[in-house]
Design a protein around this motif. Structure first.
Motif, PDB file in Angstrom:
ATOM      1  N   TYR A   1     -19.096  -9.430 -14.139  1.00 54.19           N
ATOM      2  CA  TYR A   1     -19.872  -8.740 -13.115  1.00 54.19           C
ATOM      3  C   TYR A   1     -21.055  -7.788 -13.670  1.00 54.19           C
ATOM      4  CZ  TYR A   1     -16.125  -9.335 -10.034  1.00 54.19           C
ATOM      5  OH  TYR A   1     -15.577  -9.911  -9.826  1.00 54.19           O
TER       6      TYR A   1
ATOM      7  N   LEU B   1     -17.904 -15.003 -10.583  1.00 48.06           N
ATOM      8  CA  LEU B   1     -19.001 -14.192  -9.704  1.00 48.06           C
ATOM      9  C   LEU B   1     -17.550 -14.899  -8.523  1.00 48.06           C
ATOM     10  CD1 LEU B   1     -22.045 -12.631  -9.579  1.00 48.06           C
ATOM     11  CD2 LEU B   1     -19.687 -11.025 -10.785  1.00 48.06           C
TER      12      LEU B   1
ATOM     13  N   LEU C   1     -24.026 -15.293  -1.102  1.00 45.00           N
ATOM     14  CA  LEU C   1     -24.880 -14.805  -2.171  1.00 45.00           C
ATOM     15  C   LEU C   1     -25.884 -15.146  -2.290  1.00 45.00           C
ATOM     16  CD1 LEU C   1     -24.059 -13.148  -4.677  1.00 45.00           C
ATOM     17  CD2 LEU C   1     -23.526 -14.759  -6.150  1.00 45.00           C
TER      18      LEU C   1
ATOM     19  N   ARG D   1     -24.159  -9.730  -6.944  1.00 43.34           N
ATOM     20  CA  ARG D   1     -23.232  -9.363  -7.272  1.00 43.34           C
ATOM     21  C   ARG D   1     -22.121  -8.460  -7.634  1.00 43.34           C
ATOM     22  NH1 ARG D   1     -25.297 -11.515 -13.795  1.00 43.34           N
ATOM     23  NH2 ARG D   1     -25.132  -9.219 -14.362  1.00 43.34           N
TER      24      ARG D   1
END
Length: 696
Positions: free
Chosen positions: A211, A238, A544, A612
């Protein structure tokens, strides 16, 4: 414009390392039209390398479906926020300095001039949790060795307070440097209950790598311009697609190996045929015919390869005789040559002398006496036919003459005797060629020249012959004897090596047949899995990517560059994240770096990295940004301030910057943020002003 959602939905972004994606593949597999064997390949790819290798060997793998359905559990963490950073003796910070934060969502901006200690705080926090800083790795050794503060002689320590959801107090992470190396630190953790444990007990290392809650200006730049595989792997992790990517990699690698096995005999065939065509063994000739046939009969070739007997027994007998053959020594040949030349010189010196003439007369008289003794009844001369000349009186006179001439002829006689002895030695060397030696062989041809020297009468010419032809004869004989020994060591006369190559090629050809049969369902499985993986990646990447596009829209301001989409493409070393942009409405698929300025690079990197932070399962409720506004123009900074404030509604965002345009924009736009100023004096004392709250 719609705001950034607090998270990406759990349905859209994976939190596992392959379990959920594997389960989805299993469900799709149940409804697919793939055959049973191809399905086994998909399951084996999800299961692991051993299962794939077993299928490639043609083995049956049982129980892999059940194993795939039960992925290993991942450790669960409550979301953590930064509450405090304490630093002493680290880089630009000397005496202990403290930086406190409200441990929860919100935007905090720490602003100060260059050299005020901003990056020291940011890098200290990262070093406390990870033990390293990516910026250090890119620096020369001289920089890394000078990381300690020069104004502080006590120990170098960094502590970070993490407030985890559900805990009654902070978890303190402390790292103390014990040596001169920047990597010499040891870390420990003190839990809210006061229990002390090694830092690794937190188990956060994989999550920190996944992350990335710390981002410097350099790291942001490398997000887009760095190694393509790194961003691909980060985003894949992720999205919980690492397991699926690994399965695709395993299957592709297995197909590649099988294809190489299938193609190997074809690649080696021309070389093998050339080897057999160049051999004289009849078995090699038969093998070459079979290898060049339209359809290669492996069974007949195997019979030929298994024949390990000698090709020609008569030739074996010649080889044995050659190995036992005596070759004249070089020293012996030299002695004979010297003797011949010495005798020739003495003969030349004796020629025409009184002794030479006396020797001739003595020789004739002795021959005549010998004839008279054998035939005493004859008195006539056998050469001139004179009557009554040979009798007792003549014999007596002849013996007296011999006795008188012998001393005169002695020296000449010795020269002739030496010459005859030298010829005898030469004749011994010039032995005739044995009948068993093939006359057309290399040694046979040289030997014929060698033995012809026995007909040479002149001593000098004979010496020259032995010297010149003798060298060739000795070399040919030595080579023939050595080769015979080597061939006798291999009774097949070289066929054994060819047969071994043929047997190996036959094994490869049989393996190629099996590989071809195995490859068909494996490639079907790979095609199916690649297509499905692309669909799943696109599905999980879509939210995302939508957030990234939303952030880009806020950052780009009036620019005519649109972020069209993000795509995860390729596999193996070709894997990358493709960033598709449109300039003035014209698509430019996957070639963003060639169109963007440095400031736009930064904006694009933030567009990719900020979303993220909101991924579910991210145990870090904070994101630390060190100087993210470098190279940005004022309009982009204003857009960034709005984005940071928006993300700060859901996460803790901490920004260190020297650029006052960011806090000015936050104040001007009335955005909620805690803005604090950092200071540093000439002796590395660092302090931070109390926060000021702006906006609502």
């Amino acid at each position: 414009m719609a705001s950034i959602p607090a998270t990406v939905s759990d349905e859209d972004a994976g939190q596992d390392d392959g379990g959920e994606s594997a389960q989805e593949v299993m469900e799709r597999l149940a409804d697919s039209v793939l055959g049973a064997t191809a399905r086994q390949w998909v399951l084996a790819a999800l299961h692991g390398d051993d299962a794939v290798a077993a299928l490639a060997r043609g083995e049956t793998v049982d129980g892999i479906a059940e194993d795939v359905r039960t992925p290993p559990p991942r450790p669960q963490f409550g979301r953590g926020y930064l509450g405090r950073i304490e630093v002493q003796g680290f880089r630009g910070i000397g005496r202990p300095a403290v930086l406190d934060f409200p441990p929860g969502p919100g935007l905090t901006v720490i602003v100060g001039r260059n050299g005020s200690g901003k990056s020291s705080f940011a890098e200290a926090a990262q070093a406390a949790l990870t033990g390293r800083n990516p910026r250090w790795d890119a620096m020369p050794a001289a920089w890394r060795d000078g990381w300690r503060n020069l104004h502080f002689d006590d120990s170098t320590e960094v502590s970070v307070d993490l407030h985890m959801d559900g805990d009654v107090g902070p978890t303190r992470v402390t790292r103390v440097w014990t040596g001169d190396s920047v990597r010499s630190a040891r870390g420990e953790v003190v839990s809210p209950s006061g229990m002390t444990a090694p830092l690794r007990s937190l188990g956060l290392d994989p999550e920190l790598a996944r992350y990335r809650p710390f981002l410097s200006y350099d790291e942001l730049g490398r997000t887009v311009t760095g190694r393509a595989v790194e961003l691909y792997d980060t985003i894949t992790a992720l999205l919980g697609l690492t397991g699926l990517a690994e399965a695709e990699r395993r299957l592709a690698k297995a197909c590649d190996r099988l294809a190489k096995l299938r193609d190997r005999p074809g690649r080696d065939l021309s070389y093998l045929v050339s080897r057999f065509k160049g051999a004289t063994d009849p078995r090699a000739e038969r093998a070459a015919e079979l290898l060049t046939a339209e359809s290669i009969d492996l069974e007949r070739l195997a019979v030929i390869a298994a024949d390990d007997g000698p090709a020609d027994p008569a030739r074996q007998l010649v080889m044995r005789r050659l190995r036992r053959m005596s070759v004249p020594e070089r020293s012996l040949m030299g002695d004979v040559v010297n003797e011949l030349r010495g005798a020739a010189m003495e003969l030349a010196m004796a020629a025409g002398t009184k002794g030479d003439r006396a020797r001739g007369v003595v020789t004739l008289l002795r021959q005549a006496l010998e004839h008279h003794q054998r035939h005493p009844q004859e008195s006539d001369c056998p050469t001139c036919h004179a009557e009554g000349v040979l009798g007792a009186d003549w014999a007596q006179r002849a013996r007296a003459e011999i006795a008188r001439l012998d001393p005169v002829a002695a020296s000449a006689a010795a020269a002739y005797e030496r010459a005859e002895e030298a010829r005898d030695k030469a004749r011994f060397l010039l032995a005739p060629m044995p009948s068993w030696l093939p006359v057309d062989s290399e040694l046979g041809q040289v030997w014929a020249q060698w033995e012809a020297g026995a007909k040479i009468s002149d001593l000098g010419e004979l010496a020259d012959h032995i010297e010149t032809v003798g060298r060739r004869f000795r070399s040919a004989a030595t080579t023939a004897r050595r080769n015979a020994g080597e061939r006798l060591d291999d009774p097949t006369d070289g066929w054994a090596a060819l047969a071994e190559q043929l047997a190996a090629w036959i094994d490869d050809a049989r393996s190629a047949t099996r590989a071809h049969e195995t490859l068909i369902p494996a490639e079907q499985a790979l095609d199916w899995l690649t297509g499905l993986a692309g669909e799943i990646r696109n599905e999980r990447l879509r939210p995302l990517a939508a957030q990234a596009e939303h952030v880009w829209q806020r950052l780009r301001q009036e620019r005519h560059i649109d972020l069209e989409r993000l795509r995860l493409v390729g596999r193996g070393m070709q894997r990358r994240m493709a960033v598709d942009v449109a300039v003035d409405g014209v698509d430019n698929e996957g070639n963003a770096p060639g169109l963007l300025s440095q400031g736009e690079f930064q904006a694009l990197a933030l567009s990719v990295c900020l979303p993220r932070t909101l991924i579910p399962g991210n145990p870090f409720g904070f994101l630390v940004l060190d100087d993210p506004v470098q190279a940005m123009d004022t309009e982009t900074v204003e857009g960034l301030s709005a984005v940071l404030a928006e993300v700060g509604r859901h996460r803790q965002i901490i920004v260190f910057t020297h650029d006052t345009r960011l806090p000015d924009a936050l104040i001007r736009l009335g955005l909620p943020a805690a803005i604090r100023t950092i200071h540093r004096d000439a002796t590395s004392n660092v302090w931070v002003d109390a926060p000021g709250q702006y906006g609502g």
